[in-house]
Structure formats: structure tokens, C-alpha cells
Design an enzyme around this catalytic site. Structure first.
Site, mmCIF file in Angstrom:
data_model
loop_
_atom_site.group_PDB
_atom_site.id
_atom_site.type_symbol
_atom_site.label_atom_id
_atom_site.label_comp_id
_atom_site.label_asym_id
_atom_site.label_seq_id
_atom_site.Cartn_x
_atom_site.Cartn_y
_atom_site.Cartn_z
ATOM 1 N N ASP A 78 0.820 -1.216 0.000
ATOM 2 C CA ASP A 78 0.000 0.000 0.000
ATOM 3 C C ASP A 78 0.850 1.261 0.000
ATOM 4 O O ASP A 78 0.521 2.250 -0.658
ATOM 5 C CB ASP A 78 -0.902 0.037 1.232
ATOM 6 C CG ASP A 78 -1.973 -1.026 1.188
ATOM 7 O OD1 ASP A 78 -3.143 -0.675 1.358
ATOM 8 O OD2 ASP A 78 -1.660 -2.206 1.011
ATOM 9 N N CYS A 119 0.250 -7.776 5.210
ATOM 10 C CA CYS A 119 -0.143 -6.429 4.815
ATOM 11 C C CYS A 119 -1.624 -6.293 4.489
ATOM 12 O O CYS A 119 -2.372 -7.253 4.467
ATOM 13 C CB CYS A 119 0.747 -5.948 3.670
ATOM 14 S SG CYS A 119 2.437 -5.667 4.240
ATOM 15 N N ASP A 120 -1.996 -5.050 4.189
ATOM 16 C CA ASP A 120 -3.372 -4.576 4.234
ATOM 17 C C ASP A 120 -4.392 -5.453 3.536
ATOM 18 O O ASP A 120 -5.453 -5.730 4.075
ATOM 19 C CB ASP A 120 -3.446 -3.163 3.652
ATOM 20 C CG ASP A 120 -2.595 -2.179 4.429
ATOM 21 O OD1 ASP A 120 -1.402 -2.470 4.620
ATOM 22 O OD2 ASP A 120 -3.101 -1.128 4.815
ATOM 23 N N CYS A 192 3.988 -1.979 8.775
ATOM 24 C CA CYS A 192 4.312 -0.656 9.323
ATOM 25 C C CYS A 192 3.921 -0.549 10.796
ATOM 26 O O CYS A 192 2.915 -1.101 11.230
ATOM 27 C CB CYS A 192 3.639 0.429 8.494
ATOM 28 S SG CYS A 192 4.204 0.450 6.775
ATOM 29 N N SER A 471 -6.334 5.003 5.157
ATOM 30 C CA SER A 471 -5.401 4.129 5.851
ATOM 31 C C SER A 471 -5.737 4.143 7.334
ATOM 32 O O SER A 471 -6.259 5.134 7.852
ATOM 33 C CB SER A 471 -3.966 4.631 5.639
ATOM 34 O OG SER A 471 -3.097 4.035 6.570
#
Length: 556
Positions: A78, A119-120, A192, A471
């Protein structure tokens, strides 16, 4: 076993020969075949360590009496896609990942699966695949990134770069400081280090019971991450032998538990959409949006993590993470649900060993919460008849009610240029439309716009609404997932510069302060623009994607 369909009996010598061509032995061929769906790549920080994690999972599978079968899936970053055309592919990648896992498991009749991703869109995709396949499955993330050097009075992360660019335009930092920040804000691989969608979905996987207890938040570089990988490999073989499939874990009750956890920790607004999609794949009759709406008024906000506070994921993990949160929420959870450990949630929480003391600046109790209502909200009003999503836990109290004049943009890039050039001023409600699942296509995140507003010091004097997404790290006054989207003729399509818009987070309302007669007149005059893509995957996606309020699933 499912794999017996192509490996056992006199008529299946072909299958055995193909396995033996790669060096598999008769002993390996006779054991449960456990897939490892690995989203490893050398361009996604959250997937960068998954080759090593897969090796530990493989060791665990063999120790448990199974045979490991590893294959790869795609996985997009992302962060790299933010603010450019690449973001149009991020949410659509969710369906490709889920489909690819389904294809590999079904084509090769695998008996169980360990799903590796951090991840996302990778995490929800893998959970969607597990829900769809209904075979024994365990999800394991690669772990979170550590926080970086101190910037803006907290440990920095990748967002600090974007916020810093806004600060640079108003003289609040220097180019030299930003050059140093670029080198120091991401000190390790991993998802992250804030509570964005990636880490929120890792938390949701654990709350659903699809990950081992405590697995959600262990940093990528920590030794516990390797032990979890080994244990996941051993335990998946046990699940196959016991017949504990994903549909026994992903249930109406476990999804309700996950909704409550998301609300309590202030998880990403994207979780709402992903849980809708997971429930759909599992065939569970549950109105996820209504449950979020109802429960957000009942479940308190008890865990405060960046962007809602200065504390990052490592701090959240050391404070006790999801086991501590679920223990503190125990009286409102169904603790009899089954988990991938082959035990109930209650049994897992009772036996969990906390290695570090609680930090009540990060995790509080239900009796002494940060806020009596939850940190994720379902919005309604004449601008979002089919709902929108906001995150009160990341919105300053002073802008939880906001009234301002619209400044309208038909794409993200135009909005970002206007913010950096100073065209967006205090009192504006930034409207970014034609960024929904169909109109974008791909429902891009308006992350960059909000970070620029923050960097320019406008986060408490402006607001932003969009039919795109956000986000999990965004803050300021914002409402996303506005449905119907502009491409489908939702009221956001007829907003004009200068129109007054009212956002009331407490009342869960977003309204265009224009007469109903004028709104009806504009809607009657509106014509849908042509879809932006005529070839390739995004052409298919834009034709089949449902609204954000329906989880942006693909449905004919």
C-alpha cells in the site's frame, strides 16, 4: 484425506510419479499434505521475512507428521501505491490473492493450509480464502516493523515522511531533517509500526481465532515470531487429524468477537469492509455494518495506539496485545468459540503467558476506558444513504463536529496538488469523489491528502470526505467509504464547490446542507461518466465490484 484423491490406490500412480519427480518419498506421500501460501517478495516490507518464516513453518509441519507443500501468492505494498495509480490495484489484489489460494488448494487437493502474509489486503484475502475453502487453516503474519527515530515528539514511521513534506511547506522542518528521517523511520522490515490496516487485520485474525494466541503483534525481527511459525506448522497437522476446519473457527460468534475487538482498539476503518467480505465468503448471515453501528455505542475504547497516541505496535505488543485486550473485554465476548489451537478462546486466554507488564497508557480496562464508546463509527445522512465509515478514536474532540464549505475534486491527485499549493484553507471540507470501487476503480486510500493536511497544520480546521478509503493511520476529521459512490450516482456526485457540509461524529451524521429539492434536481441532471479502464483486470473489477458498504466484493 483430500490428498488421497490423487495419491492413493492403484489408479493414482500418475499423481505419485509426479510427486516423486520432485524427490518426495513414499513416507511423505502418505502423510497429510499441508500447503504454505506464502506472499513473500522483495518489494513489500511486511512480506520480506516470510521466506524465513516459511522455513520454520515447514519444520513444524514435518515435526507434526505432515508434508509441507509451499506455493507463492502475489502481494502488493500500500505504501508504494499511495498517491499514484498503483493504489487502484491494491484493494482489487485482495480478490486475486483469495482466488489464487483457492485454486492451489483445490487443484492439488491439499489437506490443510498455513497462510503467510502481513499487509493490508493480503491478510483479509487469506482469511477470505480460508472461509471459502472450509479446510483446516491457520493464518500467521510476518510481524510488525519497529519504530524509527523520534520525529514530531514520537517514534517515527513511514507516515512521518509524508507529514514532514507538509511541514516543510510551512517551515516546520527542514530538507536536511527529512533526508535523515528517510533513512531512520523504517529501521526493520515488517508491517508498518502503527495501527494501520495491516496490523489491524493481524489483530482481527487473532480475534477471530484464526491465529495462535499472541501472534498478531510480535515484531518481525523478534525470536517469538519464529517460534510461532514452528508451532503453527505443528498445530495445523493436528487440526487436519482432528477435522477442525476454518468454518468451525470463523463463525457468527467469532466475527462478533472480532468486531468488538476492532472497536475497542480503534482499528482501521478498512476492517469493516474486510469483515463484511469474510462473512460473505463464510456464508454467514450477519449484518456486519449494523453490528458495528450498534456495538460502537456499547463497546468502550480501551487500547490507544498510533495514530491515536504516541505508542506504536511494539508498545502495544509489550503491553499484552490482543490477549490482554480480549481478557479485559471477556465479559462481552463469546469465549466458548473454537480457535486454531484446537481449544476455546477461554482456554487460550487462561493459559497465555504475559512476558512484559501491562502499560495502562496503552491498554485500559472496560471500567476505566479511554472513551465509553468505541473508536470506529458507521455514519449516515443525505450524503451517505448507504453508510460511510469514520474513526472517532483518531479524530480530535475539537473537530468531531465540523461544518464547512465544500472544495470538490474528482480524483485524489487533484486534491493532493491543491493541498500542497495552498488552495485548501481552514474551513474547507475536502470532497474527493469518483474514487470508489467502480469509479476509481479500486477504492484508493486518501491517506496522502490527510497527511498533507496534518503536515500543514490544517488537521483541526478542515475535514475530508470521500467514496474512497483511508489508511488506518489517518487522523483529522474524516469520513470514507461513502456509499453509494459517485460512479453509481450517490449524492456525493452532485456536491458543488461552496456547498455547506455538516459532519457530526457523535450523532453519526454526514449531511449536505442543501434543500432536498435542489439535491433531487441535481441528481436528475447527473450522468455517469464512462468507466476509466476498458482492458485488463481493472476493467473487469470496475464492472463486478460492489459498494464499500457490501465489502467491495466481486459479484456477478
Amino acid at each position: 484425506m483430500r490428498s488421497d484423491e490423487f495419491l492413493q490406490g492403484s489408479t493414482n500412480s500418475l499423481g505419485r510419479s509426479l510427486m516423486k519427480s520432485m524427490g518426495y518419498t513414499n513416507d511423505e506421500i502418505s502423510k497429510p499434505k499441508i500447503g504454505i501460501a506464502n506472499s513473500f517478495s522483495t518489494i513489500v516490507p511486511g512480506s520480506y521475512n516470510l521466506r524465513e518464516i516459511a522455513e520454520k513453518v515447514t519444520n513444524g509441519i514435518y515435526a507434526g507428521g505432515g508434508t509441507a507443500i509451499e506455493f507463492g501468492t502475489i502481494g502488493a505494498c500500500d505504501g508504494i501505491g499511495q498517491g499514484n495509480e498503483g493504489m487502484k490495484y491494491i484493494l482489487p489484489s485482495r480478490e486475486i490473492i483469495a482466488n489464487s489460494v483457492e485454486i492451489m488448494v483445490q487443484a492439488h487437493r491439499l489437506d490443510g493450509i498455513v497462510l503467510l502474509g502481513s499487509c493490508d489486503k493480503i491478510v483479509p484475502a487469506m482469511l477470505m480464502a480460508a472461509a471459502r475453502l472450509k479446510i483446516p487453516a491457520i493464518f500467521l503474519g510476518g510481524g510488525a516493523m519497529l519504530g524509527g527515530a523520534i520525529f514530531d515528539n514520537r517514534k517515527s514511521d513511514v507516515n512521518s515522511n509524508v507529514e514532514g513534506l507538509g511541514m516543510l511547506t510551512v517551515g516546520k522542518t527542514t530538507q536536511k531533517e527529512l533526508d535523515i528521517l528517510e533513512e531512520t523511520c523504517c529501521p526493520t522490515c515488517g508491517s508498518c509500526s502503527f495501527l494501520g490496516t495491516a496490523n489491524s487485520m493481524n489483530c482481527i485474525a487473532e480475534a477471530l481465532g484464526m491465529s495462535l494466541t499472541g501472534a498478531a503483534l510480535v515484531p518481525a525481527v523478534h525470536n517469538d515470531r519464529r517460534r510461532l511459525a514452528y508451532d503453527s506448522g505443528k498445530i495445523i497437522v493436528e487440526l487436519v487429524k482432528k477435522g477442525i476446519s476454518a468454518d468451525k473457527v470463523i463463525t457468527k460468534e467469532s466475527i462478533l468477537n472480532a468486531i468488538k475487538v476492532c472497536i475497542a482498539i480503534g482499528g482501521s476503518t478498512n476492517v469493516v469492509m474486510h469483515l463484511i467480505a469474510i462473512a460473505y465468503e463464510a456464508g454467514i448471515d450477519l449484518d456486519v455494518l449494523s453490528e458495528f453501528d450498534k456495538l460502537s455505542r456499547e463497546i468502550p475504547f480501551i487500547a490507544k495506539v498510533n495514530p491515536a497516541s504516541k505508542y506504536n505496535i511494539e508498545d502495544f505488543w509489550m503491553a499484552g496485545g490482543i490477549p490482554r485486550v480480549m481478557t479485559n473485554l471477556k465479559k462481552v465476548l463469546d469465549t466458548n468459540v473454537m480457535t486454531v489451537r484446537g481449544k476455546t478462546l477461554q482456554e487460550n486466554l487462561d493459559s497465555y503467558l504475559y512476558k512484559y507488564p501491562n502499560n495502562d497508557e496503552v491498554i485500559k480496562t472496560m471500567e476505566n476506558p479511554f472513551s465509553s464508546s468505541g473508536a470506529v463509527a458507521v455514519m449516515r445522512g443525505n450524503l451517505c444513504p448507504d453508510t460511510g465509515i469514520s474513526k472517532p478514536g483518531a479524530i480530535s474532540k475539537e473537530v468531531q463536529y465540523f461544518k464547512g464549505k465544500a472544495i470538490v475534486f474528482d480524483c485524489e491527485e487533484d486534491a493532493n496538488k491543491a493541498i500542497l499549493s495552498g488552495k485548501v484553507q481552514s474551513g474547507h471540507v475536502v470532497v474527493i469523489r469518483y474514487e470508489g470501487p467502480k469509479g476509481g476503480p479500486g477504492m484508493r486510500e486518501m491517506y496522502t491528502a490527510l497527511k498533507y493536511l496534518y503536515g500543514k497544520g490544517l488537521q483541526t480546521s478542515t475535514a475530508l470526505i470521500t467514496d474512497g478509503r483511508f489508511s488506518g493511520t489517518n487522523n483529522g476529521c474524516f469520513v470514507g467509504h461513502i456509499s453509494p459512490e459517485a460512479q453509481e450516482g450517490g449524492p456525493i456526485a452532485i456536491v458543488r464547490d461552496g456547498d455547506e457540509i455538516e459532519i457530526d461524529i457523535e450523532k453519526r451524521q454526514v449531511n449536505l446542507l442543501v434543500s432536498k429539492e435542489e439535491i433531487d434536481k441535481r441528481l436528475k441532471e447527473w450522468k455517469a461518466p464512462a468507466l476509466k479502464y476498458t482492458k485488463g483486470y481493472l476493467s473487469i473489477y470496475s464492472k463486478l465490484a460492489r459498494s464499500g458498504s457490501e465489502g467491495a466484493i466481486l459479484k456477478v
